[in-house]
Enzyme design. Structure first.
Site, PDB file in Angstrom:
ATOM      1  N   THR A  46       0.833  -1.212   0.000  1.00  0.00           N
ATOM      2  CA  THR A  46       0.000   0.000   0.000  1.00  0.00           C
ATOM      3  C   THR A  46       0.865   1.258   0.000  1.00  0.00           C
ATOM      4  O   THR A  46       0.588   2.229  -0.722  1.00  0.00           O
ATOM      5  CB  THR A  46      -0.915   0.009   1.233  1.00  0.00           C
ATOM      6  OG1 THR A  46      -1.648  -1.208   1.266  1.00  0.00           O
ATOM      7  CG2 THR A  46      -1.875   1.176   1.196  1.00  0.00           C
ATOM      8  N   THR A  47       1.946   1.244   0.796  1.00  0.00           N
ATOM      9  CA  THR A  47       2.826   2.407   0.917  1.00  0.00           C
ATOM     10  C   THR A  47       3.513   2.726  -0.404  1.00  0.00           C
ATOM     11  O   THR A  47       3.880   3.873  -0.659  1.00  0.00           O
ATOM     12  CB  THR A  47       3.855   2.165   2.020  1.00  0.00           C
ATOM     13  OG1 THR A  47       3.170   1.799   3.223  1.00  0.00           O
ATOM     14  CG2 THR A  47       4.698   3.396   2.286  1.00  0.00           C
ATOM     15  N   TYR A 109     -12.949  -3.538  -0.064  1.00  0.00           N
ATOM     16  CA  TYR A 109     -14.231  -3.072  -0.586  1.00  0.00           C
ATOM     17  C   TYR A 109     -15.325  -4.137  -0.609  1.00  0.00           C
ATOM     18  O   TYR A 109     -16.458  -3.882  -0.216  1.00  0.00           O
ATOM     19  CB  TYR A 109     -14.084  -2.454  -1.997  1.00  0.00           C
ATOM     20  CG  TYR A 109     -15.339  -1.751  -2.461  1.00  0.00           C
ATOM     21  CD1 TYR A 109     -15.645  -0.476  -1.995  1.00  0.00           C
ATOM     22  CD2 TYR A 109     -16.227  -2.375  -3.333  1.00  0.00           C
ATOM     23  CE1 TYR A 109     -16.820   0.159  -2.389  1.00  0.00           C
ATOM     24  CE2 TYR A 109     -17.394  -1.748  -3.734  1.00  0.00           C
ATOM     25  CZ  TYR A 109     -17.689  -0.474  -3.253  1.00  0.00           C
ATOM     26  OH  TYR A 109     -18.840   0.152  -3.642  1.00  0.00           O
ATOM     27  N   TYR A 135      -1.903 -10.101   5.122  1.00  0.00           N
ATOM     28  CA  TYR A 135      -1.876  -8.699   5.546  1.00  0.00           C
ATOM     29  C   TYR A 135      -3.279  -8.292   5.957  1.00  0.00           C
ATOM     30  O   TYR A 135      -4.188  -8.231   5.125  1.00  0.00           O
ATOM     31  CB  TYR A 135      -1.343  -7.821   4.410  1.00  0.00           C
ATOM     32  CG  TYR A 135      -1.199  -6.348   4.739  1.00  0.00           C
ATOM     33  CD1 TYR A 135      -1.252  -5.865   6.049  1.00  0.00           C
ATOM     34  CD2 TYR A 135      -0.991  -5.420   3.723  1.00  0.00           C
ATOM     35  CE1 TYR A 135      -1.106  -4.524   6.330  1.00  0.00           C
ATOM     36  CE2 TYR A 135      -0.852  -4.072   3.986  1.00  0.00           C
ATOM     37  CZ  TYR A 135      -0.911  -3.625   5.293  1.00  0.00           C
ATOM     38  OH  TYR A 135      -0.771  -2.291   5.567  1.00  0.00           O
ATOM     39  N   ARG A 140      -8.086   0.006   5.956  1.00  0.00           N
ATOM     40  CA  ARG A 140      -8.022   0.238   4.508  1.00  0.00           C
ATOM     41  C   ARG A 140      -8.938  -0.695   3.729  1.00  0.00           C
ATOM     42  O   ARG A 140      -9.460  -0.322   2.684  1.00  0.00           O
ATOM     43  CB  ARG A 140      -6.583   0.061   4.005  1.00  0.00           C
ATOM     44  CG  ARG A 140      -5.648   1.185   4.416  1.00  0.00           C
ATOM     45  CD  ARG A 140      -4.291   1.028   3.749  1.00  0.00           C
ATOM     46  NE  ARG A 140      -3.384   2.106   4.096  1.00  0.00           N
ATOM     47  CZ  ARG A 140      -3.285   3.257   3.445  1.00  0.00           C
ATOM     48  NH1 ARG A 140      -4.055   3.494   2.406  1.00  0.00           N
ATOM     49  NH2 ARG A 140      -2.411   4.175   3.826  1.00  0.00           N
ATOM     50  N   LYS A 164       1.083  -9.946   8.608  1.00  0.00           N
ATOM     51  CA  LYS A 164       1.335  -8.543   8.939  1.00  0.00           C
ATOM     52  C   LYS A 164       0.030  -8.020   9.521  1.00  0.00           C
ATOM     53  O   LYS A 164      -0.962  -7.869   8.812  1.00  0.00           O
ATOM     54  CB  LYS A 164       1.738  -7.758   7.688  1.00  0.00           C
ATOM     55  CG  LYS A 164       1.959  -6.264   7.940  1.00  0.00           C
ATOM     56  CD  LYS A 164       2.231  -5.519   6.635  1.00  0.00           C
ATOM     57  CE  LYS A 164       2.368  -4.015   6.884  1.00  0.00           C
ATOM     58  NZ  LYS A 164       2.543  -3.257   5.629  1.00  0.00           N
ATOM     59  N   ILE A 206       6.786  -4.497   9.580  1.00  0.00           N
ATOM     60  CA  ILE A 206       6.920  -4.001   8.204  1.00  0.00           C
ATOM     61  C   ILE A 206       6.503  -2.544   8.275  1.00  0.00           C
ATOM     62  O   ILE A 206       5.331  -2.223   8.442  1.00  0.00           O
ATOM     63  CB  ILE A 206       6.073  -4.805   7.207  1.00  0.00           C
ATOM     64  CG1 ILE A 206       6.557  -6.266   7.172  1.00  0.00           C
ATOM     65  CG2 ILE A 206       6.168  -4.191   5.804  1.00  0.00           C
ATOM     66  CD1 ILE A 206       5.763  -7.162   6.257  1.00  0.00           C
TER      67      ILE A 206
END
Length: 293
Positions: A46-47, A109, A135, A140, A164, A206
């Site tokens: 994502t980052t 979503y 993850y 998010r 994560k 992370i």
């Protein structure tokens, strides 16, 4: 799986002012992270603003990153999405050269049930050539991977090696730490709670903050893993205000501001993200100066 103990960095994707990927800056950042002592790098999570990169751009970034790292640290590829079939096809087509694992975020979503989440990861586990790191980031994705589903996946698929965890739910973290099979890794996905997560049995982080402060973050995490939490608290406390500023106007805009000040790369992000406000940028620069002086 000691290769994923310690500090991993969810590396940002530097962009030129025209929005194109800045490969010179990416190479510079990779060297900066490795010289800063991080144990591994996670590319295009994502980052890394992966949602705004085309499939061709993602392929080029992964290949460039593998060549630039050149085996100096371990390397993870972020491959996830809310279309299971598409994720499976991406993983099957992925060039694994230089990579040690896949980091795959829970579908966003769609809000699948726990059984849907299980079946999604089952489909991934059955085709992946590399170990998988789950993850969980409900803030998010809009849904949570429950502790029960995490443990079920960890028990059923030996190539699902870690999670994560960025739920921030300590009841859930406690349950995973207690019930996970031996060797399954609990990794912090949330910089501010890495210290207490390691105290519970986590093996590291992370990190977003580690993009700008790899030495400070990796030193603190290693001190935690050595069991010296009293000494680690000093480094943890030093990072509190900086970490808060990284997310106050969205990630990775905050950490790109710090990296621009440090001369590593620019602060351009792709829409719908925007650069932080001038007021927040001033605060980030002030805090960065304080920590790196």
């Amino acid at each position: 799986m000691n290769k994923f103990h310690g500090t991993g960095v969810a590396i940002i994707t530097p962009f030129q002012t025209d929005g194109q990927v800045d490969y010179d800056a990416l190479g510079k950042l990779i060297n900066y992270l490795i010289e800063g002592g991080v144990e591994y790098i996670a590319s295009l999570g994502t980052t890394g603003e992966s949602a705004t990169l085309s499939s061709d751009e993602r392929k080029k970034v992964w290949e460039f990153t593998s060549k630039a790292v050149n085996g100096r640290v371990n390397l993870v590829a972020g491959i996830g999405g809310n279309n299971t079939l598409e994720v499976v096809e991406q993983i099957k087509a992925f060039n694994i050269d230089g990579y040690d694992a896949i980091l795959s975020a829970s579908p966003h979503y769609n809000k699948p049930t726990q059984e849907g989440i299980y079946q999604h990861y089952k489909a991934i586990a059955e085709v992946t050539p590399l170990p998988v790191i789950l993850y969980n980031v409900p803030g998010r994705t809009g849904s949570n991977i429950s502790a029960e589903t995490t443990i079920r996946l960890a028990n059923d698929f030996k190539n699902i090696i870690a999670i994560k965890e960025a739920s921030g739910n300590f009841d859930q973290l406690n349950q995973i730490a207690r019930d996970k099979p031996e060797g399954f890794l609990l990794i912090s996905g949330d910089d501010p709670i890495s210290l207490p997560m390691i105290a519970l049995g986590g093996v590291g982080v992370i990190s977003v903050v580690g993009n700008a402060l790899p030495r400070q973050m990796s030193d603190m995490i290693r001190t935690c893993l050595a069991g010296d939490f009293k000494s680690a608290q000093k480094g943890h406390s030093q990072l509190i205000d900086f970490t808060r500023l990284m997310f106050v106007e969205g990630s990775p805009a905050g950490v790109k501001t710090a990296l621009k000040y440090l001369g590593i790369c620019g602060d351009t992000v792709r829409l719908p993200l925007v650069q932080v406000s001038g007021t927040t940028a001033d605060k980030i620069i002030e805090e960065t100066k304080k920590i790196t002086k």
